[in-house]
Design an enzyme around this catalytic site. Structure first.
Site, short mmCIF file in Angstrom:
data_model
loop_
_atom_site.label_atom_id
_atom_site.label_comp_id
_atom_site.label_asym_id
_atom_site.label_seq_id
_atom_site.Cartn_x
_atom_site.Cartn_y
_atom_site.Cartn_z
N CYS A 207 0.86 -1.18 0.00
CA CYS A 207 0.00 0.00 0.00
C CYS A 207 0.89 1.23 0.00
CB CYS A 207 -0.95 0.00 1.20
SG CYS A 207 -0.16 0.18 2.81
N HIS B 147 11.73 -47.39 16.65
CA HIS B 147 12.87 -47.08 15.81
C HIS B 147 14.15 -47.31 16.61
CE1 HIS B 147 11.63 -43.47 17.98
NE2 HIS B 147 12.88 -43.04 17.90
#
Length: 635
Positions: free
Chosen positions: A390, A555
């Site tokens: 703007c 894991h």
């Protein structure tokens, strides 16, 4: 001349550009201006809480800090950090060389010195011998800075001081003879043509600070920020207007009055230019009453909301400001109502305006026309950064950026960065600049990239105005998105996770048994060595691998000790579950072996799917491995 041609005339474009340069000097420092205004309103002799000791801070901040901030910011905008330093250095010359506040002087010396230094740096770039760069950089800044500081002290400062004295005398004469209201004739049109920053920051604010230093307030701060008249104009449109203008005016009133974003008012007047006389009449009455009743502010009220005006009002100007703003509101309302009744719009005036050229909206990238498929194909890079711009880069563009972020998120482009900026300071990495059509040329002039798309909108707050932006993003990012999807699907189907990696309808007596089964899939399919299963169990002993939502992710250890051959993922379905604790029962086990992070994309897809408990239940009750894979492919 057509309205769009007038708005884009070369003269207006240059004036707006000049105003944008001045705005870019002032806007980043408004917080300091507001802070000083609050201190002055409280502690000066006629303030709310007079305090002689704290009042000692007011004059030095006004006379030294503000000009130095302006000089540094102006220089920084021209040439980065070096420009900021030399801009501050040169500004000190006009400060010491004058007895009045030298904000205007800093607006000249800061960018001038930085511009000369930038030209010097460009001229010697690539010509300095290695090892001498710091020497040349420091001495060039020092010599050029010293020259401009001395020049400012001996010549520029006195000249600007004389000019300010002449202008201030003229303003004082106008105030004494009660012709200040004539400013409304110039200010009302300047606002809707985005020229208000030229007048406000370049002329009125410096005079206002000079007057406030002596009188404790100034009417100059209320010429542009007084939102009463424009609120009156908007209310007349809300009552007697038609269609979209009538329906959206109340929202615009709230934004302008409370948020202080005056730009939302401009399209209503540009869409029906006769309404400018309502604002002009209201502003003239406000200014007359401020002169008559002793109104004014102690500092800049930015943004110009009713709240900020109240905060910047000194004790002896409360009555004058209140009456003048209310009167300006009522007069603008009356004039606006009269104009709409006598000269009713012949058609529904859309406050978003018809900002088009010919039959097509302007969407230009230098010589590119984004309405052309051929030109779109020439712009192959995906969109990563969008700037909503703007005039000042603070108010309406910030609101527009928020709206656009939400729309991009809804359309699956949440990874695109959206920032707001002044049209005069477009970042060089911007892929798209979204701004109002009258600001397009200024934004293009400040852009440093030939591959930036400039897309005009008509209203920062209306979602439908961003349809062209969304379509453009989709066209630019579609190919990349399709490639990612194809790669993603091939990984799920063929590489890390396939039907051979999934076990259904398993039952286990313990968590360790379930982990062993999950690891055995990885071993059997060549992802890991048997040692990896022991690491998975050890990891669960150190820190449980239950992650919530009835899902466990076994894991190995951080140091896999060579047990991972390649990345892979396994899934074990346990319909009856395995309890980790009384309230933690896992129905799905996802085994992970990651090497060189090649598993992260698929793991991200699996985890994002299993965040939803409904999907976990679908995995738990799936009748085939293919059904589970399809569930992840939908993500």
């Amino acid at each position: 001349m057509a309205k769009s041609d007038f708005n884009n005339s070369p003269v207006l474009t240059k004036i707006r550009h000049f105003g944008g340069i001045m705005s870019a000097m002032v806007m980043p420092n408004l917080g300091a201006f507001v802070g000083w205004g609050l201190m002055a309103a409280l502690f000066i002799p006629h303030g709310w809480m007079p305090n002689a000791q704290l009042n000692q801070l007011v004059a030095p901040i006004l006379n030294y800090v503000f000009p130095l901030l302006i000089g540094y910011t102006a220089g920084y905008n021209i040439h980065g950090q070096r420009g900021g330093v030399i801009g501050l250095f040169a500004s000190m010359g006009v400060i010491v060389g004058s007895q009045v506040t030298m904000i205007s002087g800093a607006m000249i010396m800061g960018p001038l010195a930085a511009w000369v230094l930038k030209k010097f740096d460009n001229a010697v770039e690539g010509k300095i011998k290695p090892g001498f760069e710091m020497f040349v950089n420091n001495f060039s800044l020092g010599i050029i800075g010293a020259f401009f500081c001395i020049l400012a002290f001996l010549a520029i400062g006195p000249i600007i001081r004389a000019l300010i004295a002449i202008i201030t005398s003229g303003v004082n004469w106008a105030t004494k003879h009660e012709v200040i209201p004539l400013l409304a004739v110039f200010m009302a049109p300047a606002q809707v043509l985005f020229l208000n920053n030229v007048v406000n920051h370049g002329i009125l604010a410096p005079i206002g600070f000079a007057q406030a230093a002596h009188a404790g307030k100034s009417i100059m701060f209320l010429v542009d920020s007084n939102c009463g008249p424009l609120l009156g104009t908007l209310l007349s449109i809300a009552i007697f207007g038609k269609g979209k203008a009538k329906n959206t005016a109340p929202t615009a009133m709230f934004i302008a009055g409370i948020a202080g974003i005056g730009e939302v008012y401009f399209p209503f007047v540009l869409g029906n230019p006769i309404m400018i006389f309502a604002t002009m009449g209201g502003l003239a009455v406000s200014l007359y009453l401020q002169v008559l009743l002793g109104g004014g502010l102690i500092g800049v009220a930015s943004p110009g909301s009713l709240i900020n005006i109240a905060l910047m009002t000194p004790k002896d100007a409360i009555l004058g400001n209140f009456i003048s703003i209310v009167a300006g509101f009522l007069v603008a309302l009356a004039i606006g109502s009269f104009l709409l009744k006598v000269f009713p719009p012949t058609e529904d005036i859309d406050p978003t305006l018809d900002l088009s050229v010919g039959d097509k909206k302007v969407k230009t990238v230098s010589s590119f026309d984004l309405s052309s498929t051929k030109d779109l194909q020439m712009l192959k890079n995906p969109v990563k950064n969008i700037i909503v711009a703007c005039d000042s880069g603070m108010g309406s563009s910030a609101m527009g950026a928020s709206v656009l972020k939400g729309l991009l998120r809804k359309n699956g482009f949440a990874n695109i960065t959206v920032l707001n900026s002044s049209a005069n300071n477009i970042p060089k990495d911007a892929d798209i600049v979204v701004t109002l059509e009258p600001l397009i040329e200024r934004a293009k002039a400040s852009s440093q990239s030939k591959n930036t798309a400039f897309i005009p909108i008509n209203n920062f707050l209306e979602e439908s105005n961003y349809n062209d932006v969304i379509e453009f993003v989709q066209s630019r990012n579609k190919q990349e998105k399709d490639l990612k999807t194809e790669a993603h699907q091939s990984i799920i189907d063929k590489s890390l996770l396939n039907e051979n990696n999934i076990l259904l309808n398993q039952k286990f007596n313990s968590v360790n048994d379930a982990i062993k089964a999950t690891g055995k899939i990885l071993v059997d399919n060549g992802y890991v060595t048997p040692d990896y299963i022991d690491q998975m169990i050890q990891r669960n002993n150190d820190l449980p691998v239950y992650v919530g939502n009835h899902v466990a992710v076994p894991h190995g250890l951080e140091d896999d000790r060579g047990a991972i051959i390649k990345s892979g993922i396994s899934i074990v379905q346990v319909p009856n579950g395995v309890p980790f604790s009384e309230n933690e029962i896992a129905y799905v086990f996802v085994g992970v072996a990651g090497k060189n992070n090649t598993h992260l994309d698929i793991l991200s897809t699996v985890s994002s799917t299993l965040i939803d408990e409904k999907n976990v239940e679908k995995v738990r009750t799936a009748k085939s491995a293919h059904e589970i894979l399809e569930l992840f492919n939908k993500k």
